[in-house]
Each structure stands twice: as C-alpha cells, then as structure tokens.
Design a protein around this motif. Structure first.
Motif, short mmCIF file in Angstrom:
data_model
loop_
_atom_site.label_atom_id
_atom_site.label_comp_id
_atom_site.label_asym_id
_atom_site.label_seq_id
_atom_site.Cartn_x
_atom_site.Cartn_y
_atom_site.Cartn_z
N ASP A 1 0.86 -1.18 0.00
CA ASP A 1 0.00 0.00 0.00
C ASP A 1 0.90 1.24 0.00
N SER A 2 0.30 2.40 -0.04
CA SER A 2 1.07 3.64 -0.14
C SER A 2 1.97 3.85 1.09
N VAL A 3 1.56 3.36 2.25
CA VAL A 3 2.38 3.49 3.46
C VAL A 3 3.61 2.59 3.35
N ASP A 4 3.41 1.35 2.88
CA ASP A 4 4.56 0.46 2.66
C ASP A 4 5.57 1.09 1.71
N ILE A 5 5.07 1.68 0.65
CA ILE A 5 5.95 2.29 -0.35
C ILE A 5 6.74 3.44 0.25
N ILE B 1 11.85 5.64 2.55
CA ILE B 1 12.60 6.20 3.68
C ILE B 1 13.81 5.32 3.99
N LEU B 2 13.59 4.01 4.06
CA LEU B 2 14.67 3.10 4.38
C LEU B 2 15.71 3.01 3.27
N HIS B 3 15.27 3.13 2.03
CA HIS B 3 16.22 3.13 0.92
C HIS B 3 17.15 4.33 1.01
N ALA B 4 16.61 5.46 1.40
CA ALA B 4 17.44 6.67 1.54
C ALA B 4 18.42 6.53 2.70
N ARG C 1 19.25 3.30 8.34
CA ARG C 1 19.43 3.47 9.78
C ARG C 1 18.45 4.49 10.37
N THR C 2 17.48 4.93 9.60
CA THR C 2 16.49 5.87 10.12
C THR C 2 15.76 5.23 11.30
N PRO C 3 15.76 5.90 12.44
CA PRO C 3 15.10 5.32 13.63
C PRO C 3 13.60 5.12 13.41
N ALA D 1 8.03 6.73 12.12
CA ALA D 1 6.65 6.82 12.61
C ALA D 1 6.14 8.26 12.53
N ARG D 2 6.97 9.23 12.94
CA ARG D 2 6.56 10.64 12.84
C ARG D 2 6.31 11.03 11.39
N THR D 3 7.22 10.63 10.50
CA THR D 3 7.10 10.98 9.07
C THR D 3 5.82 10.40 8.48
N LEU D 4 5.49 9.18 8.89
CA LEU D 4 4.31 8.51 8.33
C LEU D 4 3.03 8.77 9.14
N SER D 5 3.14 9.57 10.21
CA SER D 5 1.99 9.84 11.11
C SER D 5 1.41 8.53 11.63
N MET D 6 2.30 7.67 12.11
CA MET D 6 1.89 6.38 12.65
C MET D 6 2.55 6.18 14.01
N SER D 7 2.13 5.15 14.71
CA SER D 7 2.80 4.79 15.96
C SER D 7 4.04 3.96 15.64
N ALA D 8 5.00 4.00 16.54
CA ALA D 8 6.22 3.20 16.36
C ALA D 8 5.90 1.70 16.29
N PRO D 9 5.00 1.17 17.15
CA PRO D 9 4.68 -0.25 17.03
C PRO D 9 4.06 -0.62 15.67
N SER D 10 3.26 0.28 15.11
CA SER D 10 2.67 0.01 13.78
C SER D 10 3.75 -0.05 12.71
N VAL D 11 4.72 0.85 12.78
CA VAL D 11 5.82 0.84 11.82
C VAL D 11 6.64 -0.43 12.00
N SER D 12 6.91 -0.80 13.24
CA SER D 12 7.66 -2.03 13.51
C SER D 12 6.95 -3.25 12.95
#
Length: 159
Positions: A13-17, A22-25, A28-30, A35-46
């Motif tokens: 989905d667009s969030v996965d993309i 972000i990770l390709h760039a 090591r992005t925390p 999570a802040r960039t995607l407006s999501m919670s850290a557990p959801s990103v994990s």
C-alpha cells in the motif's frame, strides 16, 4: 548461488511504499522518526517492517561502501563463458573470488556477468587469469555510473 524460493508476490500500500523509500534513503532511520514521518505509531511501523522482512520484500539492511574510498579505483564487468564441461568449476571459482562483488547468471552468448572492483590494472589481469583457465572472458571497464543503485518503481495496491 542464491535461488529465489519465494514466488508469491506481495501487495504494497502507499504506506509500505513510503516506508521503503525512507529506508532506501537511509536504512538506519530510527523507527520513531519513520513513525513521525508517516503519522503512525512506532509499534505500527515495527509491525509493517516485520511483515516486509518476513515476506522477503526487505532482504536486508545494509551499508553502501564507496570502493574508491577504500583504494579500489577500478570497476569492471566481466562476461564469462565457461569452457565445455567447466560450468560447476567456474561457479566455484567465481564464488571464491573476493574481487567479484556481484555476479548473475544470464542468457545469451555468455553464462555469467560479474561486477569486479580492483585497485590496479595488474589486478584485472590476475582476476581474468584465474577465470581464463576454465572460461572465456570479455572485460569492460566502468568509466562512470550515471545511475546509482536505486529503488524499483513501486506501485501501491491501494483499493
């Protein structure tokens, strides 16, 4: 040689993309920053990261080392065509050569194309001499790289 056993495609989905971009760039992005960039919670990103890793979409988190900064001034591609009956020996020699940083089995007149980094013209000769016992080779020197390794075009499967 690595064989790809996962043949099932995964829908992104667009969030996965955006997460992959972000990770390709910077792999090591925390998680908190992602999570802040995607407006999501850290557990959801994990959880998304875990799903992308387990599905095989993300194969690894790695670094990109500049070979020139380490003294490997020359990059080249070697097309390799094993002599009759020497295919398995060529595979073994290729796998053992530390100068070969990538190698793919290909179609066409040659069987393999290998990317090689060396420090000098003498090392080119050393590499090709080891291969030429078992194969014919054709070497091309890399002059420049107008396109660095980049992320594939990603299309969201948002419905």
């Amino acid at each position: 040689m690595k064989k790809h056993l996962r043949l099932q495609k995964i829908s992104l989905d667009s969030v996965d993309i955006e997460l992959l971009r972000i990770l390709h760039a910077d792999a090591r992005t925390p998680i908190a920053e992602i999570a802040r960039t995607l407006s999501m919670s850290a557990p959801s990103v994990s959880e998304r990261l875990k799903r992308l890793r387990e599905s095989g979409v993300i194969r690894s988190f790695t670094i990109d080392v500049d070979p020139v900064m380490l003294g490997y001034e020359l990059a080249l591609y070697i097309r390799i065509s094993p002599l009759p009956g020497q295919l398995s020996k060529v595979v073994s020699v290729i796998a053992d050569m530390k100068e070969i940083v990538e190698c793919d089995r290909i179609t066409g007149d040659d069987c393999f194309i290998a990317k090689v980094n060396v420090r000098s013209a003498q090392e080119i000769e050393d590499v090709t001499d080891r291969l030429n016992v078992y194969a014919k080779t054709n070497t091309s020197l890399v002059q420049s790289s107008p396109v660095d390794r980049r992320l594939l075009p990603l299309i969201a499967d948002d419905s």
